[in-house]
Design a protein around this motif. Structure first.
Motif, PDB file in Angstrom:
ATOM      1  N   TRP A 321      25.965  41.654  27.302  1.00  0.00           N
ATOM      2  CA  TRP A 321      26.333  41.201  25.955  1.00  0.00           C
ATOM      3  C   TRP A 321      25.577  41.930  24.852  1.00  0.00           C
ATOM      4  CZ3 TRP A 321      21.766  39.611  23.948  1.00  0.00           C
ATOM      5  CH2 TRP A 321      20.811  39.121  24.831  1.00  0.00           C
ATOM      6  N   LYS A 325      26.472  43.161  20.284  1.00  0.00           N
ATOM      7  CA  LYS A 325      25.773  42.276  19.352  1.00  0.00           C
ATOM      8  C   LYS A 325      24.597  42.967  18.661  1.00  0.00           C
ATOM      9  CE  LYS A 325      26.864  37.989  21.892  1.00  0.00           C
ATOM     10  NZ  LYS A 325      27.606  37.277  20.853  1.00  0.00           N
ATOM     11  N   ARG A 326      24.409  44.255  18.959  1.00  0.00           N
ATOM     12  CA  ARG A 326      23.240  44.980  18.445  1.00  0.00           C
ATOM     13  C   ARG A 326      23.250  45.032  16.923  1.00  0.00           C
ATOM     14  NH1 ARG A 326      22.135  48.193  22.567  1.00  0.00           N
ATOM     15  NH2 ARG A 326      20.266  46.970  23.010  1.00  0.00           N
ATOM     16  N   VAL A 327      22.052  44.894  16.322  1.00  0.00           N
ATOM     17  CA  VAL A 327      21.872  44.841  14.868  1.00  0.00           C
ATOM     18  C   VAL A 327      21.222  46.140  14.398  1.00  0.00           C
ATOM     19  CG1 VAL A 327      20.675  43.628  12.995  1.00  0.00           C
ATOM     20  CG2 VAL A 327      21.663  42.332  14.917  1.00  0.00           C
ATOM     21  N   ALA A 452      26.089  31.975  22.556  1.00  0.00           N
ATOM     22  CA  ALA A 452      26.497  33.146  21.771  1.00  0.00           C
ATOM     23  C   ALA A 452      25.572  33.357  20.575  1.00  0.00           C
ATOM     24  CB  ALA A 452      27.939  32.992  21.308  1.00  0.00           C
ATOM     25  N   GLN A 453      25.225  32.277  19.898  1.00  0.00           N
ATOM     26  CA  GLN A 453      24.332  32.385  18.744  1.00  0.00           C
ATOM     27  C   GLN A 453      22.926  32.789  19.181  1.00  0.00           C
ATOM     28  OE1 GLN A 453      24.949  32.188  15.392  1.00  0.00           O
ATOM     29  NE2 GLN A 453      27.085  32.258  16.081  1.00  0.00           N
ATOM     30  N   GLN A 455      22.169  34.693  21.741  1.00  0.00           N
ATOM     31  CA  GLN A 455      22.231  36.123  22.010  1.00  0.00           C
ATOM     32  C   GLN A 455      22.193  36.933  20.721  1.00  0.00           C
ATOM     33  OE1 GLN A 455      25.808  36.304  24.327  1.00  0.00           O
ATOM     34  NE2 GLN A 455      24.792  35.753  26.234  1.00  0.00           N
ATOM     35  N   GLN A 456      22.918  36.467  19.704  1.00  0.00           N
ATOM     36  CA  GLN A 456      22.919  37.194  18.437  1.00  0.00           C
ATOM     37  C   GLN A 456      21.534  37.186  17.796  1.00  0.00           C
ATOM     38  OE1 GLN A 456      25.767  38.971  17.070  1.00  0.00           O
ATOM     39  NE2 GLN A 456      23.878  39.828  16.232  1.00  0.00           N
ATOM     40  N   LYS A 457      20.844  36.059  17.889  1.00  0.00           N
ATOM     41  CA  LYS A 457      19.501  35.983  17.320  1.00  0.00           C
ATOM     42  C   LYS A 457      18.500  36.824  18.117  1.00  0.00           C
ATOM     43  CE  LYS A 457      19.925  31.622  14.821  1.00  0.00           C
ATOM     44  NZ  LYS A 457      19.363  30.265  14.596  1.00  0.00           N
ATOM     45  N   GLN A 460      18.898  40.178  16.719  1.00  0.00           N
ATOM     46  CA  GLN A 460      18.240  40.255  15.405  1.00  0.00           C
ATOM     47  C   GLN A 460      16.737  40.422  15.583  1.00  0.00           C
ATOM     48  OE1 GLN A 460      19.660  36.631  13.629  1.00  0.00           O
ATOM     49  NE2 GLN A 460      21.625  37.523  13.026  1.00  0.00           N
TER      50      GLN A 460
END
Length: 507
Positions: A321, A325-327, A452-453, A455-457, A460
């Motif tokens: 994942w 989702k990379r920032v 999902a959130q 993973q996104q954090k 970040q």
């Protein structure tokens, strides 16, 4: 890069040095033949014990790989928490979980009870060297009755069942814990194999534990030899002296029979870690200059023989994942020019560490040294076995380290890795990083319960860490394991926590 002919010469030269090293106990070929007839497995591991197989050190992974110790939970192939010593669990509120224990027996004959679980987890909490998995949390553990355990945390910990699957939080019998704080897993675990003998940092003998709650293992025992030199491990595999050899160097992989070579996608990332607490790299502009000078792509073919991918960040292709989702990383310092590097370092030598347990790392360090010198740094290498240099690494006595890290080792959840390695109070913070924005980003990810959130954090937080240039990802490894064609049931685990279990056996 060394030429193939030289590798072959080295390979042919070493077996004479290795003869007799891998027989169980010290009985020679007759004893070895008897052990083979009895169905014992011969395993070569790479990193010798640091603290006599204490679960509070990196040795915990060995206890997991050899199925000696279990936690309340385990991880399945997808990284989800599944029952182990706990048969079920319930989240009562954001900070309280209740675990129901199965009927199980320790290898010393005592029963697994709620009190013994409390004792084990309390010792982990109080350990002088705190397990990495507890870097960002303190557990309060109580027995509700003989087979019910309540585990609470000060703040919400939505991945507590994943955390409790860590090898460092394995449950041992009361006998394991000495008054001086040392912990011995010899004969005190609950897994299908029990340690019967540990000979320093070289050998261990394990017998099948017939009282295992999950049924008798197919193998009668395991004879372990630690071989820090990767070429020697590969030679032992080729010579038929071991049945399983972990971490075959990529330079040796193609010299193995293809039937014994197993390539495993790995969550392992190799990086250059820069010491931010003291020395040259307290200067952000010098860290940025080092990052711009280093090119991990140059290592993929020359050092890793194609068994690696160029690093995209802290998390590679095996973390499915991460890529989408990379920032974007912003806010980095301006890099010092070559002239500024020479002026700011003012003749000081950059101390670059690498360790020999993974054969590619010293070679990678040589390439990195050349890249750094081209940018104006004066570099001196220090290459030793990992166990010899870990105290100095944690104490910040090097400027930089070429380091290989399994990013999902401790819990299967990336937050534990980020917290232990990059938070200001992280217990494995080799970079000595203290950055409030990094701390906040990791803490935010830790509090998030939605997958999902979360993973996104995590991504970040990755961006915040990379902004500091405390770590320069180089490559994402593919691990090669040596497995004899006479063995079935070896576990090829991207997280490198599992190797042998109840189903592993000689054909």
């Amino acid at each position: 890069m060394r030429s193939v002919p030289r590798r072959i010469v080295v390979a042919l030269a070493l077996p004479m040095l290795l003869s007799g090293c891998f027989a169980p106990g010290d009985g020679g070929s007759d004893t070895d033949a008897q052990a083979r007839a009895a169905g014992r497995l011969r395993v070569a591991l790479a990193v010798p014990p640091v603290q006599a197989l204490s679960p509070y050190s990196n040795d915990a992974t060995v206890l997991s790989k050899l199925s000696v110790v279990e936690g309340l939970t385990a991880l399945d192939a997808d990284g989800a928490a599944v029952p182990a010593l706990a048969k079920s669990w319930t989240r009562k509120n954001p900070t309280l979980w209740v675990f129901e224990l199965r009927k199980a027996t320790f290898q010393d004959g005592t029963e697994v009870t709620a009190e013994s679980v409390v004792n084990a987890l309390d010792h982990a909490n109080a350990a002088k060297t705190k397990p990495r998995v507890l870097s960002d949390v303190t557990l309060t553990v109580k027995a509700e009755d003989s087979d019910t355990v309540m585990v609470s945390t000060k703040t919400a910990d939505p991945v507590l069942p994943l955390r409790l699957a860590s090898p460092a939080l394995g449950i041992l019998s009361v006998k394991a814990y000495a008054s001086d704080g040392t912990v011995s897993p010899v004969g005190t675990g609950t897994g299908p194999f029990k340690i019967t003998k540990l000979i320093g940092k070289t050998k261990a003998a394990l017998d099948r534990f017939d009282g295992y709650w999950g049924g008798k293992a197919k193998a009668s025992g395991i004879d372990v030899t630690w071989i820090a030199d990767g070429t020697a491990r590969a030679n032992a595999m080729r010579a038929g002296e071991v049945d399983i050899a972990e971490w075959i160097p990529t330079a040796q992989a193609n010299l193995l029979d293809k039937n014994t070579r197993r390539e495993v996608p790995s969550v392992r990332t190799d990086s250059l870690i820069l010491n931010t607490r003291s020395g040259i790299f307290t200067d952000e502009s010098l860290r940025r200059a080092a990052r711009e000078a280093v090119n991990g792509s140059a290592l993929v073919g020359s050092i890793f023989g194609g068994y690696a991918d160029p690093a995209q960040g802290l998390f590679g292709p095996a973390v499915s994942w991460a890529a989408h989702k990379r920032v974007e990383v912003t806010g980095r310092a301006v890099a010092a020019t070559t002239a500024e590097v020479e002026s700011k370092t003012n003749g000081r030598t950059l101390r670059l560490a690498a360790y020999t347990n993974r054969a590619e790392l010293p070679e990678a360090a040589t390439v990195v040294q050349q890249q750094l010198e081209k940018a104006g740094f004066t570099v001196q290498q220090d290459v030793r076995e990992y166990t010899q240099m870990e105290p100095d690494l944690l104490a910040g006595r090097y400027d930089a380290l070429v380091f290989s890290r399994v990013t999902l080792l401790d819990t299967g959840d990336a937050v534990a890795y980020l917290a232990s390695d990059f938070m200001s109070n992280g217990v494995y913070n080799i970079a000595g990083l203290k950055d409030s924005s990094v701390d906040q980003a990791i803490a935010s990810a830790a509090e998030e319960g939605d997958t999902a959130q979360r993973q996104q954090k995590i991504m970040q937080a990755e961006a915040e860490i990379l902004r500091t240039d405390a770590i320069v990802p180089l490559v994402h490894e593919k691990v090669v394991q040596g497995v004899s064609s006479s063995v079935e049931g070896v576990l090829l685990d991207p997280r490198e926590r599992s190797l042998v279990n109840v189903g592993t056996h000689l054909k």
